[in-house]
Design an enzyme around this catalytic site. Structure first.
Site, PDB file in Angstrom:
ATOM      1  N   ASP A  53       0.873  -1.168   0.000  1.00  0.00           N
ATOM      2  CA  ASP A  53       0.000   0.000   0.000  1.00  0.00           C
ATOM      3  C   ASP A  53       0.914   1.223   0.000  1.00  0.00           C
ATOM      4  OD1 ASP A  53      -1.583   2.147   0.551  1.00  0.00           O
ATOM      5  OD2 ASP A  53      -2.462   1.337   2.402  1.00  0.00           O
ATOM      6  N   TYR A 143      -8.347  14.567 -11.069  1.00  0.00           N
ATOM      7  CA  TYR A 143      -7.119  13.917 -11.528  1.00  0.00           C
ATOM      8  C   TYR A 143      -6.140  14.954 -12.081  1.00  0.00           C
ATOM      9  CZ  TYR A 143      -4.314  10.855 -14.603  1.00  0.00           C
ATOM     10  OH  TYR A 143      -3.312  10.191 -15.259  1.00  0.00           O
ATOM     11  N   LYS A 147      -2.412  15.974 -10.777  1.00  0.00           N
ATOM     12  CA  LYS A 147      -1.210  15.848 -11.609  1.00  0.00           C
ATOM     13  C   LYS A 147      -0.506  17.192 -11.739  1.00  0.00           C
ATOM     14  CE  LYS A 147      -1.038  11.469 -12.450  1.00  0.00           C
ATOM     15  NZ  LYS A 147       0.057  10.672 -11.880  1.00  0.00           N
TER      16      LYS A 147
HETATM   17  N1  SER Z   1      -5.476   8.165 -19.758  1.00  0.00           N
HETATM   18  C1  SER Z   1      -5.696   9.041 -18.658  1.00  0.00           C
HETATM   19  C2  SER Z   1      -7.121   9.190 -18.341  1.00  0.00           C
HETATM   20  O1  SER Z   1      -7.917   9.075 -19.249  1.00  0.00           O
HETATM   21  C3  SER Z   1      -5.097  10.393 -18.939  1.00  0.00           C
HETATM   22  O2  SER Z   1      -3.881  10.484 -18.308  1.00  0.00           O
HETATM   23  O3  SER Z   1      -7.453   9.458 -17.239  1.00  0.00           O
END
Ligand code: SER
Length: 316
Positions: A53, A143, A147
């Site tokens: 983990d 996301y 990033k």
């Molecule tokens: N392939 C990834 C996604 O669709 C993009 O970094 O989340």
């Protein structure tokens, strides 16, 4: 002497192929695959494998110590579509794991780190054609925010503490070995499975949605190349733009129809359309080409051929 490589998230879409490539290159004993779950048979039996983990600092530190790890590839992350459903969990996973590894590198417990970024760092206000390395970045997904934040921290740890961290902004990745896990670009893998199994595909993105994409072998080569490059050549310590091909769902459909003429596609966009609409259509990767010799190999028809040939074998 410390000389082993640790892959965190080794059972995922990238991790699986990266583990195999690194084992082929350095020998199975030099590579430790780890993941929070078990993965495919070959990956687990043909070399070191640890259930890990990566949000547990002590557990990560223990594996690094026990195996004398000097290089870490941190591939564990929650991707764009799933992260919209579990924002807090995604933030926790994506950021905590990065800080653990950056802090271990800062304390000289590991020497070199690879951390993947994504086209998701860009947003609606980013120029969408030939998106430059340096540009407006206002990501609108959980996301993408994780990033982009990660990129800032990588650069900070490099400048402030001399951490040798290297990163690439991957486009959508296409492969047949392991299925992708919850991204917006996943359709470009699903479509090949459905083409062979059912002869048709209902796409969750609308016709005309052009996104940057890449065949996995190109992505793995880029990853290994940036890690091989002399330190001084890796001038960008946030993350490098990386381009491959750019296409929309109907382009993949036409490419498949060259092999399976009866293949049909229909469109039923869902919440992932808004994510895709916020991302660029194509990427300017001239910095990666200049600094460490990046070059992509596979175009759409080549990808289609490899995907259909190999999935056919898996299904038969
Ligand atoms: N392939 C990834 C996604 O669709 C993009 O970094 O989340």
């Amino acid at each position: 002497m410390k000389s082993r490589i640790l892959i965190i998230g080794a059972c995922g879409q990238i991790g699986t192929e990266l583990t195999i490539a690194l084992r082929n290159r350095f020998g199975a004993d030099k590579v430790v695959a780890s993941d929070i779950r078990e993965g495919n048979e070959e990956l687990m039996s043909e070399g070191h494998f640890e259930l890990l983990d990566a949000t547990d600092f002590a557990a990560v530190e223990d594996v690094i110590f026990r195996y004398k790890i000097d290089t870490v590839y941190l591939m564990a992350a929650m991707l764009s579509a799933i992260a919209e459903r579990f924002p807090a969990k995604a933030w926790h996973l994506n950021m905590t794991t990065l800080f653990h590894i950056l802090n271990l590198a800062k304390d000289k417990k590991v020497k070199k780190v690879f951390w993947p970024s994504s086209i998701a760092v860009f947003g609606e206000t980013t120029p969408s054609e030939n998106t430059p390395q340096l540009t407006v970045m206002e990501p609108s997904t959980v996301y993408g925010i994780s990033k982009q934040t990660g990129e800032r921290w990588c650069e900070y740890y490099h400048k402030k503490y001399g951490v040798d961290v290297r990163s690439i902004r991957y486009p959508g990745l296409i492969s047949y070995t392991t299925e992708p896990g919850g991204g917006t670009t996943d359709y470009a893998v699903d479509i090949y499975h459905r083409a062979l199994k059912h002869g048709n595909y209902r796409c969750f993105l609308q016709e005309g949605t052009v996104l940057p994409m890449m065949y996995m072998e190109d992505a793995i080569r880029a990853t290994i190349n940036i890690m091989d490059a002399p330190k001084k050549d890796v001038k960008i310590r946030s993350s490098y733009n990386l381009g491959g091909v750019s296409f929309a769902p109907e382009d993949v459909a036409q490419s498949i129809q060259k092999v399976i003429p009866a293949f049909e596609i229909e469109y039923e966009p869902d919440f992932r359309q808004a994510i895709a609409d916020s991302w660029p259509g194509s990427i300017d990767d001239s910095e990666a080409r200049k600094d460490w010799g990046w070059e992509h190999k596979f175009d759409l028809d080549a990808i289609t051929k490899i995907m259909l040939d190999n999935l056919k074998l898996q299904y038969s």
